[in-house]
Design an enzyme around this catalytic site. Structure first.
Site, PDB file in Angstrom:
ATOM      1  N   HIS A 116      34.409  42.561  46.430  1.00 42.73           N
ATOM      2  CA  HIS A 116      35.045  43.548  45.494  1.00 42.73           C
ATOM      3  C   HIS A 116      35.342  42.915  44.104  1.00 42.73           C
ATOM      4  O   HIS A 116      35.022  43.315  43.108  1.00 42.73           O
ATOM      5  CB  HIS A 116      36.140  44.427  45.885  1.00 42.73           C
ATOM      6  CG  HIS A 116      36.619  45.461  44.951  1.00 42.73           C
ATOM      7  ND1 HIS A 116      36.251  46.749  44.733  1.00 42.73           N
ATOM      8  CD2 HIS A 116      37.580  45.574  44.107  1.00 42.73           C
ATOM      9  CE1 HIS A 116      36.867  47.448  44.129  1.00 42.73           C
ATOM     10  NE2 HIS A 116      37.874  46.641  43.354  1.00 42.73           N
ATOM     11  N   GLU A 117      36.247  41.978  44.388  1.00 44.16           N
ATOM     12  CA  GLU A 117      36.906  41.370  43.111  1.00 44.16           C
ATOM     13  C   GLU A 117      35.679  40.297  42.576  1.00 44.16           C
ATOM     14  O   GLU A 117      35.733  40.228  41.434  1.00 44.16           O
ATOM     15  CB  GLU A 117      38.014  40.302  43.565  1.00 44.16           C
ATOM     16  CG  GLU A 117      39.376  41.020  44.137  1.00 44.16           C
ATOM     17  CD  GLU A 117      39.739  42.309  43.327  1.00 44.16           C
ATOM     18  OE1 GLU A 117      39.740  42.334  42.142  1.00 44.16           O
ATOM     19  OE2 GLU A 117      40.139  43.261  43.902  1.00 44.16           O
ATOM     20  N   GLU A 120      35.244  49.273  37.244  1.00 45.34           N
ATOM     21  CA  GLU A 120      35.258  49.447  38.838  1.00 45.34           C
ATOM     22  C   GLU A 120      33.854  50.036  39.488  1.00 45.34           C
ATOM     23  O   GLU A 120      33.605  49.711  40.745  1.00 45.34           O
ATOM     24  CB  GLU A 120      36.037  50.841  38.920  1.00 45.34           C
ATOM     25  CG  GLU A 120      36.607  51.139  40.568  1.00 45.34           C
ATOM     26  CD  GLU A 120      37.686  49.918  41.236  1.00 45.34           C
ATOM     27  OE1 GLU A 120      38.001  48.873  40.167  1.00 45.34           O
ATOM     28  OE2 GLU A 120      37.847  50.183  42.391  1.00 45.34           O
ATOM     29  N   HIS A 165      33.954  42.452  40.039  1.00 46.99           N
ATOM     30  CA  HIS A 165      34.725  42.273  38.628  1.00 46.99           C
ATOM     31  C   HIS A 165      34.364  41.118  37.914  1.00 46.99           C
ATOM     32  O   HIS A 165      34.382  41.255  36.665  1.00 46.99           O
ATOM     33  CB  HIS A 165      36.128  42.652  38.928  1.00 46.99           C
ATOM     34  CG  HIS A 165      36.732  43.994  39.197  1.00 46.99           C
ATOM     35  ND1 HIS A 165      36.454  45.164  38.574  1.00 46.99           N
ATOM     36  CD2 HIS A 165      37.471  44.213  40.323  1.00 46.99           C
ATOM     37  CE1 HIS A 165      36.968  46.211  39.141  1.00 46.99           C
ATOM     38  NE2 HIS A 165      37.709  45.717  40.307  1.00 46.99           N
TER      39      HIS A 165
HETATM   40 MG    MG Z   1      38.832  47.050  41.639  1.00 43.60          MG
END
Ligand code: MG
Length: 510
Positions: free
Chosen positions: A267-268, A297, A271
């Site tokens: 997830h990170e 996101e 980003h």
């Molecule tokens: Mg996030």
């Protein structure tokens, strides 16, 4: 009036914004240190130092220098090229918004939210909503005032949404959320009804250092380069853009489920890829900045869920994972592992929710915060309303406020309008990925071979390259040919969960 050298004025604006960005650079590093390495005793001085630097950066931005430069450039906008003109226009929007909130209001809001955060922590710890109630009432009043100060065309909530997603409107979020209610609620019922026995996959008590080694191996396959990034531990995983060529992520180890570290890192990293591949030359101008929280996101969820929880992804990485943990996973089939990481089950806590029920948690929060803002719901009635909606929508009984209305930090920070960006992010992710699949017909095969380059290139060209010069909706329309809708997400979910029901019939293939 003397002849204006418009190129020189534009260069002065760049220099001015570059100066402001140096304060943000220092603030980001101080934040990273606060979360990752600082001894807890340093918190008071650090908060004061960050507030001081943030105030300087803010004052530089709302200064007459900014206004004069922007006004001059706007007056001569016909002499600017398209790229310069868009930078100036977006900065003018930012400036207008920043000067509409008087210093007295900003100070009052900062004081109230810091008290509210403390009250929320105590209320959650003691399971007593009434400790938080008076401060939340004050925050709701302040949010109404903020909406009036900023201004809006249709709905006060529009003004708040804009802080997180420039151009997003309440009408648009309402349209998307009606789709969630109409399509995802029955889909969840269906999936839960069909799921059957949970596969017996051991997920607890994995050695932390080896999980770390495995995820670093995965991240390197996905473009992680220690020359530009690092990963550390922190209690709440996050990504921070310190400056050009320095984007950092954090993760955490969970004893009861080792895959939590894997998915939080993916997830990170999603980003981080976005931040790393923005236009570095322009990073202090809108052209080199991330578009919105929703699009940010969309990138984290695309890599974490759409790619990272897919079967092709694990066809490549599961044998590697089994190699790391052969004593635990040798007897577990790929399909059982795939089912275990995609379990759909209505639950109480948003951050632990699966890909489908997650959006029902967001729907509840969105409707409640709009009702609070509009005065249709009183803060004192909030816990009751929260529990009733969890029962109606997710079929779960909320045992206490700690597991209910007090679970999230956002409202104590005054972050009204933030929650919808999580769902919009997932829906943008599905729609963007569908378009990428159309453009790269063998994308699944590439992922099955551990190749992510073509997908990254597509995202660079269609999402990252626009920086903040386009709104989320404009990026989506250009990249996919249509405005955001929930349809791609529903198609993605139906395909994925149909495949999961049928998993037994596919066993022969693996
Ligand atoms: Mg996030």
């Amino acid at each position: 009036m003397a002849q204006i050298d418009i190129e020189k004025t534009y260069e002065q604006l760049r220099e001015h914004m570059r100066r402001i960005s140096h304060y943000q650079h220092a603030i980001a590093l101080m934040h990273w240190d606060m979360e990752v390495t600082m001894p807890s005793g340093g918190i008071q001085t650090r908060s004061e130092a960050v507030a001081e630097l943030a105030a300087h950066a803010h004052n530089l931005f709302v200064s007459d220098t900014t206004r004069q430069l922007l006004e001059t450039l706007l007056e001569h906008r016909d002499k600017l090229n398209e790229h310069q003109r868009r930078n100036v226009e977006v900065l003018w929007d930012d400036y207008q918004r920043a000067v509409r909130l008087p210093e007295s209001f900003v100070r009052e809001e900062a004081q109230t939210t810091s008290l509210a955060f403390k009250a929320w922590q105590e209320a959650k710890e003691k399971n007593e909503f009434v400790r938080f109630q008076p401060l939340l009432e004050k925050i709701v009043d302040l949010k109404r005032k903020e909406a009036d100060l900023i201004g809006y065309e249709e709905h006060p909530y529009d003004a708040l949404l804009q802080s997180y997603d420039r151009g997003a409107t309440t009408a648009m979020v309402n349209r998307i959320m009606r789709g969630v209610r109409r399509t995802l609620v029955p889909l969840v019922e269906n999936v839960v009804g069909e799921w059957g026995e949970a596969p017996d996959v051991p997920l607890e008590d994995y050695p932390e250092e080896k999980v770390w080694e495995f995820i670093m191996f995965v991240l390197k396959k996905m473009g992680f380069d220690p020359a530009f990034s690092r990963q550390d531990y922190s209690p709440h995983p996050f990504t921070i853009d310190i400056g050009r060529g320095d984007v950092r992520i954090t993760t955490r180890y969970e004893r009861d489920n080792f895959t939590a570290m894997i998915f939080s890192s993916l997830h990170e990293w999603g980003h981080a890829l976005y931040e790393l591949h923005l236009n570095g030359e322009e990073r202090f101008l809108p052209a080199g900045q991330a578009c919105s929280l929703s699009i940010h996101e969309s990138q984290s969820r695309l890599w974490e869920n759409v790619v990272g929880r897919s079967l092709p992804f694990w066809e490549y990485f599961y044998p590697v994972l089994q190699g790391y943990f052969h004593d635990r996973l040798m007897g577990v089939s790929l399909l059982d592992f795939y089912r275990a990481i995609n379990r759909v089950k209505p639950s109480l806590i948003r951050v632990n929710a699966d890909e489908l029920t997650y959006h029902l948690h967001i729907l509840i929060r969105f409707e409640l915060e709009v009702a609070l803002l509009m005065g249709e719901l009183k803060v004192r009635d909030l816990p009751h309303e929260w529990n009733a909606r969890y029962k109606a929508l997710l079929g779960v009984d909320v045992p206490d406020d700690r597991m209910g209305v007090l679970q999230d930090v956002h409202w104590s920070h005054g972050s009204f309008g933030y929650f919808p960006t999580y769902s919009l992010g997932s829906f943008y992710a599905a729609q963007l990925y569908e378009a990428a699949t159309n453009a790269i017909p063998d994308l699944e095969d590439q992922i099955r071979a551990g190749e992510f380059g073509a997908l990254l290139e597509w995202l660079k060209k269609n999402v990252y390259a626009h920086g903040r010069l386009l709104t989320s909706e404009e990026i989506c329309e250009r990249a996919t040919g249509s405005p955001l809708s929930i349809k791609s997400f529903v198609r993605y979910a139906k395909r994925k969960y149909t495949q999961l029901y049928m998993a037994k019939e596919l066993v022969g293939r693996y």
